[in-house]
Write a protein that holds these residues in place. Structure first.
Motif, PDB file in Angstrom:
ATOM      1  N   ALA A  41      39.412 -19.556  31.929  1.00  0.00           N
ATOM      2  CA  ALA A  41      38.225 -19.412  33.250  1.00  0.00           C
ATOM      3  C   ALA A  41      37.229 -20.353  32.673  1.00  0.00           C
ATOM      4  CB  ALA A  41      37.982 -18.021  33.472  1.00  0.00           C
ATOM      5  N   LEU A  42      36.534 -21.078  33.675  1.00  0.00           N
ATOM      6  CA  LEU A  42      35.375 -21.784  33.359  1.00  0.00           C
ATOM      7  C   LEU A  42      34.210 -21.339  34.300  1.00  0.00           C
ATOM      8  CD1 LEU A  42      34.017 -24.392  32.316  1.00  0.00           C
ATOM      9  CD2 LEU A  42      34.637 -25.489  34.552  1.00  0.00           C
ATOM     10  N   GLU A  43      33.006 -20.724  33.630  1.00  0.00           N
ATOM     11  CA  GLU A  43      31.922 -20.381  34.004  1.00  0.00           C
ATOM     12  C   GLU A  43      30.846 -21.311  34.201  1.00  0.00           C
ATOM     13  OE1 GLU A  43      28.984 -16.683  33.770  1.00  0.00           O
ATOM     14  OE2 GLU A  43      30.363 -17.025  32.203  1.00  0.00           O
ATOM     15  N   ILE A  44      30.449 -21.356  35.507  1.00  0.00           N
ATOM     16  CA  ILE A  44      29.225 -22.221  35.653  1.00  0.00           C
ATOM     17  C   ILE A  44      27.965 -21.937  35.774  1.00  0.00           C
ATOM     18  CG2 ILE A  44      28.434 -23.809  37.681  1.00  0.00           C
ATOM     19  CD1 ILE A  44      31.446 -24.010  38.458  1.00  0.00           C
ATOM     20  N   GLY A  45      27.022 -22.286  35.172  1.00  0.00           N
ATOM     21  CA  GLY A  45      25.848 -21.673  34.997  1.00  0.00           C
ATOM     22  C   GLY A  45      25.868 -20.339  34.416  1.00  0.00           C
ATOM     23  N   ALA A  46      26.062 -20.028  33.186  1.00  0.00           N
ATOM     24  CA  ALA A  46      26.561 -18.818  32.723  1.00  0.00           C
ATOM     25  C   ALA A  46      25.386 -18.039  32.247  1.00  0.00           C
ATOM     26  CB  ALA A  46      27.381 -18.824  31.327  1.00  0.00           C
ATOM     27  N   GLY A  47      24.150 -18.551  32.022  1.00  0.00           N
ATOM     28  CA  GLY A  47      22.969 -17.901  31.732  1.00  0.00           C
ATOM     29  C   GLY A  47      22.925 -17.150  30.302  1.00  0.00           C
ATOM     30  N   THR A  48      22.803 -15.695  30.401  1.00  0.00           N
ATOM     31  CA  THR A  48      22.801 -14.901  29.264  1.00  0.00           C
ATOM     32  C   THR A  48      24.325 -14.291  29.119  1.00  0.00           C
ATOM     33  OG1 THR A  48      21.866 -13.071  30.148  1.00  0.00           O
ATOM     34  CG2 THR A  48      20.518 -14.824  28.923  1.00  0.00           C
ATOM     35  N   GLY A  49      25.017 -14.766  30.221  1.00  0.00           N
ATOM     36  CA  GLY A  49      26.428 -14.163  29.834  1.00  0.00           C
ATOM     37  C   GLY A  49      26.742 -12.619  30.610  1.00  0.00           C
ATOM     38  N   LYS A  50      25.771 -12.341  31.562  1.00  0.00           N
ATOM     39  CA  LYS A  50      26.144 -11.187  32.415  1.00  0.00           C
ATOM     40  C   LYS A  50      27.438 -11.160  33.023  1.00  0.00           C
ATOM     41  CE  LYS A  50      21.714  -9.470  32.321  1.00  0.00           C
ATOM     42  NZ  LYS A  50      21.614  -8.052  31.607  1.00  0.00           N
ATOM     43  N   ARG A  98      42.003 -28.041  33.121  1.00  0.00           N
ATOM     44  CA  ARG A  98      41.934 -27.394  34.258  1.00  0.00           C
ATOM     45  C   ARG A  98      42.137 -25.951  33.792  1.00  0.00           C
ATOM     46  NH1 ARG A  98      45.355 -30.552  39.191  1.00  0.00           N
ATOM     47  NH2 ARG A  98      43.887 -32.090  39.481  1.00  0.00           N
ATOM     48  N   TYR A  99      41.677 -25.200  34.733  1.00  0.00           N
ATOM     49  CA  TYR A  99      41.399 -23.735  34.424  1.00  0.00           C
ATOM     50  C   TYR A  99      42.204 -23.031  35.756  1.00  0.00           C
ATOM     51  CZ  TYR A  99      37.863 -25.379  31.370  1.00  0.00           C
ATOM     52  OH  TYR A  99      37.297 -26.123  30.309  1.00  0.00           O
ATOM     53  N   GLY A 100      42.650 -21.708  35.371  1.00  0.00           N
ATOM     54  CA  GLY A 100      43.228 -20.708  36.429  1.00  0.00           C
ATOM     55  C   GLY A 100      41.989 -20.140  37.563  1.00  0.00           C
ATOM     56  N   LEU A 101      40.933 -20.085  36.790  1.00  0.00           N
ATOM     57  CA  LEU A 101      39.593 -19.512  37.384  1.00  0.00           C
ATOM     58  C   LEU A 101      38.354 -20.284  37.083  1.00  0.00           C
ATOM     59  CD1 LEU A 101      38.217 -17.197  39.158  1.00  0.00           C
ATOM     60  CD2 LEU A 101      38.207 -15.957  36.769  1.00  0.00           C
ATOM     61  N   VAL A 102      37.727 -20.655  38.185  1.00  0.00           N
ATOM     62  CA  VAL A 102      36.488 -21.073  37.933  1.00  0.00           C
ATOM     63  C   VAL A 102      35.538 -20.303  38.724  1.00  0.00           C
ATOM     64  CG1 VAL A 102      34.903 -23.128  38.369  1.00  0.00           C
ATOM     65  CG2 VAL A 102      37.194 -23.692  37.770  1.00  0.00           C
TER      66      VAL A 102
END
Length: 255
Positions: A41-50, A98-102
């Motif tokens: 998975a790729l996280e966009i704008g993860a911040g502090t990881g909530k 590429r990722y399975g989830l963004v």
């Protein structure tokens, strides 16, 4: 908007302390929609990881991205060691992997609209899942909401972030679902709302407001004064409606 988007690093520790996390059922919702194992998975704008910890603690290899170094430094304190972090805005992420989830947790509205969905699709495997979830908590009692609005008015007209495509809050399909439905890159767009209520002390409510971008851009004396007024004027407990609106979509198979 970009100034607001980059204002959070100065309050990274407060962001972690006062922003609510995400309910565990959200993970099951995304996985059920995917309908197949999701390994990356790729996280966009993860911040502090909530949201990072929601997926990384359940066996998914997460790459967490954010343009703010201070936010990523705070994130690393709270997520599994195998989470990879990348300091970059969404628009600066290189194509290729590429990722399975963004997914984006309360951050998609900070991304630039130009080629947003083409860029998103390029980060997903065909058939991969895009997820966006979030929602600004708001006061449950209309009378308290009106009082806070009056206390805020001399300093700030509104602390809301308007819908990026102008969709009204009462519309059946909210943004970004509205854009996803129009995109040639995505299909099977779904919207779900996870209902949630929170009860905070006045101090914690002001702490939450201290992480909201509209207040962060106020001059410090004005920010301190509006927080003083609100903290003294909301009563002994603050009831918030903190519903999480979830949008899911599937990257079309390549033609």
């Amino acid at each position: 908007m970009s100034e607001r988007a980059l204002s959070f690093g100065a309050v990274a520790e407060s962001y972690e302390r006062f922003r609510p996390g995400y309910p565990a059922e959200l993970f099951g919702m995304v996985m059920s929609y995917a309908g197949r194992p999701v390994r990356t998975a790729l996280e966009i704008g993860a911040g502090t990881g909530k949201a990072t910890r929601l997926f990384a603690r359940r066996g998914i290899t997460v790459t967490a991205t954010d343009p703010d170094a201070a936010m990523l430094a705070e994130l690393r304190k709270h997520v599994p060691a195998d989470v990879r972090t990348v300091r970059a805005a969404f628009e600066d992420l290189p194509p290729g992997e590429r990722y399975g989830l963004v997914y984006a947790a309360a951050s998609l509205h900070w991304t630039a609209p130009d080629r947003r969905w083409e860029r998103m699709a390029a980060l997903l495997v065909p058939g991969g899942v895009f997820a966006s979830f979030g929602g600004a908590p708001h006061l449950a009692d209309p009378a308290v909401e009106a009082a806070v609005r009056a206390m805020r008015a001399p300093f700030l007209d509104s602390d809301d972030i308007p819908s990026p495509d102008g969709t009204s809050p009462g519309h059946g399909m909210r943004w970004p679902g509205t854009e996803l439905r129009r995109s040639e890159w995505f299909t099977d767009v779904r919207q779900t709302v996870v209902r949630r209520r929170l009860t905070l002390s006045p101090r914690d409510y002001v702490g939450h407001l201290s992480t909201v971008s509209a207040y962060l851009l106020l001059p410090p004396p004005e920010r301190e004064e509006v927080f003083r007024r609100i903290g003294q004027g909301v009563g002994e407990q603050v009831e918030l409606i903190a519903d999480v609106t979830v949008h899911l979509a599937r990257r079309r198979q390549e033609r």
